[in-house]
Design a protein around this motif. Structure first.
Motif, PDB file in Angstrom:
ATOM      1  N   ALA A 146     -19.324  -8.279 -19.432  1.00  0.00           N
ATOM      2  CA  ALA A 146     -18.765  -7.042 -18.884  1.00  0.00           C
ATOM      3  C   ALA A 146     -18.533  -7.112 -17.378  1.00  0.00           C
ATOM      4  N   PHE A 147     -19.170  -8.064 -16.701  1.00  0.00           N
ATOM      5  CA  PHE A 147     -19.085  -8.130 -15.241  1.00  0.00           C
ATOM      6  C   PHE A 147     -18.194  -9.263 -14.745  1.00  0.00           C
ATOM      7  N   ARG A 148     -17.671 -10.081 -15.653  1.00  0.00           N
ATOM      8  CA  ARG A 148     -16.796 -11.186 -15.247  1.00  0.00           C
ATOM      9  C   ARG A 148     -15.406 -10.649 -14.930  1.00  0.00           C
ATOM     10  N   HIS A 149     -14.969 -10.836 -13.698  1.00  0.00           N
ATOM     11  CA  HIS A 149     -13.632 -10.431 -13.282  1.00  0.00           C
ATOM     12  C   HIS A 149     -13.062 -11.482 -12.337  1.00  0.00           C
ATOM     13  N   SER A 150     -11.750 -11.589 -12.309  1.00  0.00           N
ATOM     14  CA  SER A 150     -11.108 -12.457 -11.323  1.00  0.00           C
ATOM     15  C   SER A 150     -11.269 -11.856  -9.941  1.00  0.00           C
ATOM     16  N   SER A 151     -11.649 -12.685  -8.986  1.00  0.00           N
ATOM     17  CA  SER A 151     -11.768 -12.228  -7.604  1.00  0.00           C
ATOM     18  C   SER A 151     -10.694 -12.922  -6.778  1.00  0.00           C
ATOM     19  N   ARG A 152      -9.679 -12.184  -6.381  1.00  0.00           N
ATOM     20  CA  ARG A 152      -8.572 -12.737  -5.595  1.00  0.00           C
ATOM     21  C   ARG A 152      -8.732 -12.433  -4.116  1.00  0.00           C
ATOM     22  N   SER A 153      -9.958 -12.143  -3.708  1.00  0.00           N
ATOM     23  CA  SER A 153     -10.262 -11.826  -2.306  1.00  0.00           C
ATOM     24  C   SER A 153     -10.731 -13.087  -1.575  1.00  0.00           C
ATOM     25  N   ALA A 227      -1.403   1.844 -19.319  1.00  0.00           N
ATOM     26  CA  ALA A 227      -1.207   0.534 -19.945  1.00  0.00           C
ATOM     27  C   ALA A 227      -2.556  -0.085 -20.279  1.00  0.00           C
ATOM     28  N   PRO A 228      -2.686  -0.682 -21.474  1.00  0.00           N
ATOM     29  CA  PRO A 228      -3.954  -1.289 -21.863  1.00  0.00           C
ATOM     30  C   PRO A 228      -4.052  -2.762 -21.504  1.00  0.00           C
ATOM     31  N   ASP A 229      -3.074  -3.274 -20.763  1.00  0.00           N
ATOM     32  CA  ASP A 229      -3.044  -4.699 -20.464  1.00  0.00           C
ATOM     33  C   ASP A 229      -2.331  -4.908 -19.139  1.00  0.00           C
ATOM     34  N   GLY A 230      -2.079  -6.163 -18.770  1.00  0.00           N
ATOM     35  CA  GLY A 230      -1.360  -6.459 -17.548  1.00  0.00           C
ATOM     36  C   GLY A 230      -2.227  -6.317 -16.303  1.00  0.00           C
ATOM     37  N   ILE A 231      -1.593  -6.528 -15.152  1.00  0.00           N
ATOM     38  CA  ILE A 231      -2.307  -6.524 -13.874  1.00  0.00           C
ATOM     39  C   ILE A 231      -1.860  -5.337 -13.043  1.00  0.00           C
ATOM     40  N   PRO A 232      -2.748  -4.361 -12.817  1.00  0.00           N
ATOM     41  CA  PRO A 232      -2.407  -3.264 -11.904  1.00  0.00           C
ATOM     42  C   PRO A 232      -2.223  -3.800 -10.494  1.00  0.00           C
ATOM     43  N   GLN A 233      -1.364  -3.180  -9.733  1.00  0.00           N
ATOM     44  CA  GLN A 233      -1.089  -3.685  -8.389  1.00  0.00           C
ATOM     45  C   GLN A 233      -2.324  -3.639  -7.489  1.00  0.00           C
ATOM     46  N   TYR A 234      -3.278  -2.760  -7.798  1.00  0.00           N
ATOM     47  CA  TYR A 234      -4.499  -2.748  -6.991  1.00  0.00           C
ATOM     48  C   TYR A 234      -5.331  -4.006  -7.194  1.00  0.00           C
ATOM     49  N   ALA A 235      -5.046  -4.770  -8.267  1.00  0.00           N
ATOM     50  CA  ALA A 235      -5.830  -5.971  -8.561  1.00  0.00           C
ATOM     51  C   ALA A 235      -5.136  -7.250  -8.106  1.00  0.00           C
ATOM     52  N   LEU A 236      -3.957  -7.141  -7.482  1.00  0.00           N
ATOM     53  CA  LEU A 236      -3.213  -8.350  -7.130  1.00  0.00           C
ATOM     54  C   LEU A 236      -3.909  -9.154  -6.035  1.00  0.00           C
ATOM     55  N   GLY A 237      -4.492  -8.488  -5.072  1.00  0.00           N
ATOM     56  CA  GLY A 237      -5.173  -9.189  -3.996  1.00  0.00           C
ATOM     57  C   GLY A 237      -4.235  -9.569  -2.859  1.00  0.00           C
ATOM     58  N   PRO A 238      -4.801  -9.902  -1.697  1.00  0.00           N
ATOM     59  CA  PRO A 238      -3.993 -10.254  -0.526  1.00  0.00           C
ATOM     60  C   PRO A 238      -3.555 -11.707  -0.546  1.00  0.00           C
ATOM     61  N   GLN A 239      -2.633 -12.037   0.348  1.00  0.00           N
ATOM     62  CA  GLN A 239      -2.275 -13.417   0.630  1.00  0.00           C
ATOM     63  C   GLN A 239      -3.114 -13.924   1.802  1.00  0.00           C
ATOM     64  N   GLY A 337     -16.601 -19.478  -5.251  1.00  0.00           N
ATOM     65  CA  GLY A 337     -17.146 -19.068  -3.963  1.00  0.00           C
ATOM     66  C   GLY A 337     -17.930 -17.784  -4.054  1.00  0.00           C
ATOM     67  N   TYR A 338     -18.334 -17.324  -2.895  1.00  0.00           N
ATOM     68  CA  TYR A 338     -19.108 -16.092  -2.773  1.00  0.00           C
ATOM     69  C   TYR A 338     -18.258 -15.053  -2.061  1.00  0.00           C
ATOM     70  N   GLY A 339     -18.105 -13.913  -2.700  1.00  0.00           N
ATOM     71  CA  GLY A 339     -17.297 -12.855  -2.132  1.00  0.00           C
ATOM     72  C   GLY A 339     -17.436 -11.600  -2.958  1.00  0.00           C
ATOM     73  N   PRO A 340     -16.559 -10.637  -2.729  1.00  0.00           N
ATOM     74  CA  PRO A 340     -16.647  -9.372  -3.478  1.00  0.00           C
ATOM     75  C   PRO A 340     -16.250  -9.572  -4.927  1.00  0.00           C
ATOM     76  N   PRO A 341     -16.803  -8.772  -5.830  1.00  0.00           N
ATOM     77  CA  PRO A 341     -16.380  -8.859  -7.229  1.00  0.00           C
ATOM     78  C   PRO A 341     -14.940  -8.386  -7.376  1.00  0.00           C
ATOM     79  N   GLY A 342     -14.246  -8.936  -8.328  1.00  0.00           N
ATOM     80  CA  GLY A 342     -12.890  -8.488  -8.571  1.00  0.00           C
ATOM     81  C   GLY A 342     -12.874  -7.135  -9.251  1.00  0.00           C
ATOM     82  N   PRO A 343     -11.756  -6.429  -9.159  1.00  0.00           N
ATOM     83  CA  PRO A 343     -11.668  -5.112  -9.805  1.00  0.00           C
ATOM     84  C   PRO A 343     -11.536  -5.238 -11.308  1.00  0.00           C
ATOM     85  N   THR A 344     -11.909  -4.183 -11.994  1.00  0.00           N
ATOM     86  CA  THR A 344     -11.761  -4.122 -13.441  1.00  0.00           C
ATOM     87  C   THR A 344     -10.283  -3.975 -13.798  1.00  0.00           C
TER      88      THR A 344
END
Length: 357
Positions: A146-153, A227-239, A337-344
């Motif tokens: 339940a806590f595994r998320h992609s972290s693009r930060s 939407a029940p799938d896909g990537i919300p823009q809040y989860a895209l992360g910075p460059q 790496g070590y950083g903030p958790p990714g969003p749900t």
């Protein structure tokens, strides 16, 4: 021995765990079918969620389903079952990628359960012992699902310790894959190939349109139309402000809408995940290895993101191979790496992915 009978709640738990797996652009390309007669869960590819330009041979789709399969194994062991997996069991049914036999109950608490004073719960509907998933470290991976998320930060300029890397390497090996941490020259070579592939995708309108199918509005929605799938823009992360870590832009370059850039780690900690072969069974094993590594990393507080770009073009994928390590096919590039958790990110409801005979 009486075969275990799964309750509706237990089937929902299994399906929820499988549905929480990572997938390309959060496409969730899987379907599950429960057979009470054989006490088995059939795992199918959902081809309607495929990406013919990005993933023409279905390699990434199989990896995604493999990750879901590993979560199903973890959840089954959490329920006190001993899952037995058959990959690609029927030649005449290409969409059936695996069958999970759940007819065997755990007959005794594991060594770790005994050490922690845990045994069979008499109040449980089937009085099965609840055991942690079998990992090289003996760690219980189910809570991490339940806590595994992609972290693009950005991650901290701090390496993952050798002892933790050793556990992650052993986890991948247990699934038939090789996780190889890269030295500085390898990191720079793989980063350059990833950046090249990212630029190609950004310059390809057809591929951008295919990716755009999986982008969702900026703000999460809780209503019936969400939407029940896909990537919300809040989860895209910075460059990366300094262009050292080639994060996916998703919407071309510059990303639209603009996301403020940030400074990433000076030298990302990258690993390749490799298999000896490059057929559907190898892809499924790679997916299981990815999720085994990811859940174990989550237990250790280590974040992951996947850099898929160079794997989506045949020539850059071929160039990812390191001749010094011998024959093999790179299936994934992961950043640790070590950083903030990714969003749900959103998930399909259980009734959308689970049916029963």
């Amino acid at each position: 021995m009486t075969e275990p009978t799964l309750t509706t709640e237990e089937l929902r738990l299994l399906a929820s765990a499988g549905g929480a797996a990572p997938s390309l652009h959060n496409s969730q390309p899987w379907r599950l079918r429960w057979s009470a007669a054989t006490t088995s869960l059939r795992v199918y590819a959902d081809r309607e969620r495929s990406m013919p330009l990005t993933d023409p041979d279905g390699r990434a789709l199989h990896i995604s389903v493999g990750a879901a399969l590993f979560n199903l194994r973890v959840a089954a062991q959490h329920l006190g079952l001993q899952p037995v997996v058959r990959l690609l069991p029927e030649e005449g049914e290409p969409d059936l990628l695996a069958v999970l036999d759940l007819s065997r109950a755990a007959t005794a608490p594991s060594t770790l359960d005994l050490a922690l004073g845990r045994g069979a719960d008499p109040g449980h509907p089937t009085a099965r012992s609840r055991n942690p998933a079998a990992t090289p470290s003996g760690r219980d991976l189910y809570p991490a699902v339940a806590f595994r998320h992609s972290s693009r930060s950005p991650f901290a300029n701090r390496d993952v310790p050798e002892a933790v890397l050793g556990e992650l390497i052993a986890a991948a090996r247990a699934e038939g894959a090789l996780l190889s941490p890269l030295e500085e020259d390898g990191v720079r070579r793989v980063s350059a190939l990833t950046a090249e592939a990212e630029q190609r995708t950004a310059d390809d309108p057809a591929r951008l349109a295919e990716i755009g199918r999986w982008l969702r509005p900026a703000e999460p929605a809780d209503g019936p139309d969400s939407a029940p799938d896909g990537i919300p823009q809040y989860a895209l992360g910075p460059q990366d402000h300094d262009a050292r870590v080639p994060m996916r832009g998703f919407t071309g370059h510059p990303p639209r809408p603009a996301v403020p850039s940030e400074r990433f780690e000076a030298l990302p900690q990258l690993c390749t995940l490799t298999t000896l072969g490059d057929r559907p069974a190898h892809w499924l094993r790679a997916g299981q290895a990815l999720e085994h590594v990811w859940l174990l990393a989550t237990v250790h507080g280590v974040r992951l993101s996947v850099l898929n770009q160079a794997l989506e073009w045949p020539d850059t994928r071929w160039a990812l191979r390191d001749p010094a390590t011998g024959p093999g096919h790179v299936q994934l590039v992961v950043r640790l790496g070590y950083g903030p958790p990714g969003p749900t990110t959103p998930r399909r409801a259980v009734p959308e992915i689970l049916t029963a005979d």
